[in-house]
Write a protein that holds these residues in place. Sequence first.
Motif, PDB file in Angstrom:
ATOM      1  N   UNK A  10      23.868 -15.993 -33.369  1.00 62.96           N
ATOM      2  CA  UNK A  10      22.323 -15.951 -33.632  1.00 62.96           C
ATOM      3  C   UNK A  10      22.147 -14.005 -33.666  1.00 62.96           C
ATOM      4  N   UNK A  11      22.728 -13.425 -31.603  1.00 65.00           N
ATOM      5  CA  UNK A  11      22.687 -12.465 -31.555  1.00 65.00           C
ATOM      6  C   UNK A  11      23.294 -12.368 -30.002  1.00 65.00           C
ATOM      7  N   UNK A  12      23.999 -10.813 -30.100  1.00 63.74           N
ATOM      8  CA  UNK A  12      24.739 -10.457 -28.946  1.00 63.74           C
ATOM      9  C   UNK A  12      23.885  -9.942 -28.238  1.00 63.74           C
ATOM     10  N   UNK A  13      24.070  -9.900 -26.356  1.00 64.28           N
ATOM     11  CA  UNK A  13      23.626  -9.034 -25.984  1.00 64.28           C
ATOM     12  C   UNK A  13      24.278  -7.183 -25.369  1.00 64.28           C
ATOM     13  N   UNK A  14      23.175  -6.894 -25.115  1.00 63.10           N
ATOM     14  CA  UNK A  14      23.699  -4.962 -25.411  1.00 63.10           C
ATOM     15  C   UNK A  14      24.548  -4.882 -24.675  1.00 63.10           C
ATOM     16  N   UNK A  15      25.193  -3.375 -24.918  1.00 66.72           N
ATOM     17  CA  UNK A  15      27.122  -3.524 -24.629  1.00 66.72           C
ATOM     18  C   UNK A  15      26.477  -3.007 -23.038  1.00 66.72           C
ATOM     19  N   UNK A  16      27.356  -3.743 -21.465  1.00 69.88           N
ATOM     20  CA  UNK A  16      27.296  -3.560 -20.313  1.00 69.88           C
ATOM     21  C   UNK A  16      26.698  -4.007 -19.565  1.00 69.88           C
ATOM     22  N   UNK A  17      25.136  -5.056 -20.485  1.00 74.09           N
ATOM     23  CA  UNK A  17      24.155  -5.561 -20.501  1.00 74.09           C
ATOM     24  C   UNK A  17      24.956  -6.763 -19.416  1.00 74.09           C
ATOM     25  N   UNK A  32      29.984  -9.464 -18.809  1.00 72.92           N
ATOM     26  CA  UNK A  32      29.241  -7.967 -20.077  1.00 72.92           C
ATOM     27  C   UNK A  32      30.164  -7.883 -20.780  1.00 72.92           C
ATOM     28  N   UNK A  33      29.701  -7.622 -22.047  1.00 70.73           N
ATOM     29  CA  UNK A  33      30.217  -6.941 -23.167  1.00 70.73           C
ATOM     30  C   UNK A  33      30.906  -5.554 -22.549  1.00 70.73           C
ATOM     31  N   UNK A  34      32.508  -5.586 -22.991  1.00 68.65           N
ATOM     32  CA  UNK A  34      33.213  -4.108 -22.813  1.00 68.65           C
ATOM     33  C   UNK A  34      33.007  -3.729 -23.688  1.00 68.65           C
ATOM     34  N   UNK A  35      33.378  -2.786 -25.113  1.00 69.36           N
ATOM     35  CA  UNK A  35      34.144  -2.688 -26.496  1.00 69.36           C
ATOM     36  C   UNK A  35      33.690  -4.217 -26.717  1.00 69.36           C
ATOM     37  N   UNK A  36      34.631  -5.254 -27.051  1.00 64.18           N
ATOM     38  CA  UNK A  36      34.452  -6.047 -27.826  1.00 64.18           C
ATOM     39  C   UNK A  36      35.254  -7.604 -27.018  1.00 64.18           C
ATOM     40  N   UNK A  37      35.309  -6.692 -25.849  1.00 64.85           N
ATOM     41  CA  UNK A  37      35.474  -8.506 -24.481  1.00 64.85           C
ATOM     42  C   UNK A  37      34.129  -8.258 -24.318  1.00 64.85           C
ATOM     43  N   UNK A  38      34.490  -9.628 -23.281  1.00 65.05           N
ATOM     44  CA  UNK A  38      33.662 -10.498 -22.221  1.00 65.05           C
ATOM     45  C   UNK A  38      34.074 -10.001 -21.369  1.00 65.05           C
ATOM     46  N   UNK A  39      33.666  -9.276 -20.129  1.00 64.20           N
ATOM     47  CA  UNK A  39      34.296  -9.642 -18.736  1.00 64.20           C
ATOM     48  C   UNK A  39      33.509 -10.166 -17.893  1.00 64.20           C
ATOM     49  N   UNK A  45      37.614  -9.941 -14.898  1.00 63.13           N
ATOM     50  CA  UNK A  45      38.652 -10.618 -16.265  1.00 63.13           C
ATOM     51  C   UNK A  45      38.110 -10.828 -17.338  1.00 63.13           C
ATOM     52  N   UNK A  46      39.148 -10.403 -18.461  1.00 59.57           N
ATOM     53  CA  UNK A  46      38.793 -11.177 -19.756  1.00 59.57           C
ATOM     54  C   UNK A  46      38.203 -12.061 -19.784  1.00 59.57           C
ATOM     55  N   UNK A  47      37.141 -12.342 -20.991  1.00 59.11           N
ATOM     56  CA  UNK A  47      36.647 -14.116 -20.980  1.00 59.11           C
ATOM     57  C   UNK A  47      37.290 -14.349 -22.617  1.00 59.11           C
ATOM     58  N   UNK A  48      37.968 -15.396 -22.981  1.00 57.26           N
ATOM     59  CA  UNK A  48      37.963 -15.737 -24.150  1.00 57.26           C
ATOM     60  C   UNK A  48      36.936 -15.533 -24.702  1.00 57.26           C
ATOM     61  N   UNK A  49      36.587 -14.876 -25.706  1.00 54.11           N
ATOM     62  CA  UNK A  49      34.565 -14.367 -25.981  1.00 54.11           C
ATOM     63  C   UNK A  49      34.870 -15.583 -27.111  1.00 54.11           C
TER      64      UNK A  49
END
Length: 64
Positions: A10-17, A32-39, A45-49
């Motif tokens: 439906x939608x993603x959160x704002x980056x860095x929120x 949070x989302x940084x660039x195109x990655x969930x961290x 650590x990068x989560x498997x988006x």
Amino acid sequence: MGNQWISVKDRLPEKEDDVLAYEFRGDISIAYISGNDWRNLESGWILDGSHVTHWMPLPKPPTD
């Protein structure tokens, strides 16, 4: 009523929120989302988006 889970379809959160992220295996983390990655907020650590299916805003902290 409280917060509701939001599908990443439906939608993603704002980056860095900072948000709660739910992965299809049942894992929940503050992320949070940084660039195109969930961290993961705590480890960075990068989560498997592709595993993140839902998210919700963090609750407001207590005021007392």
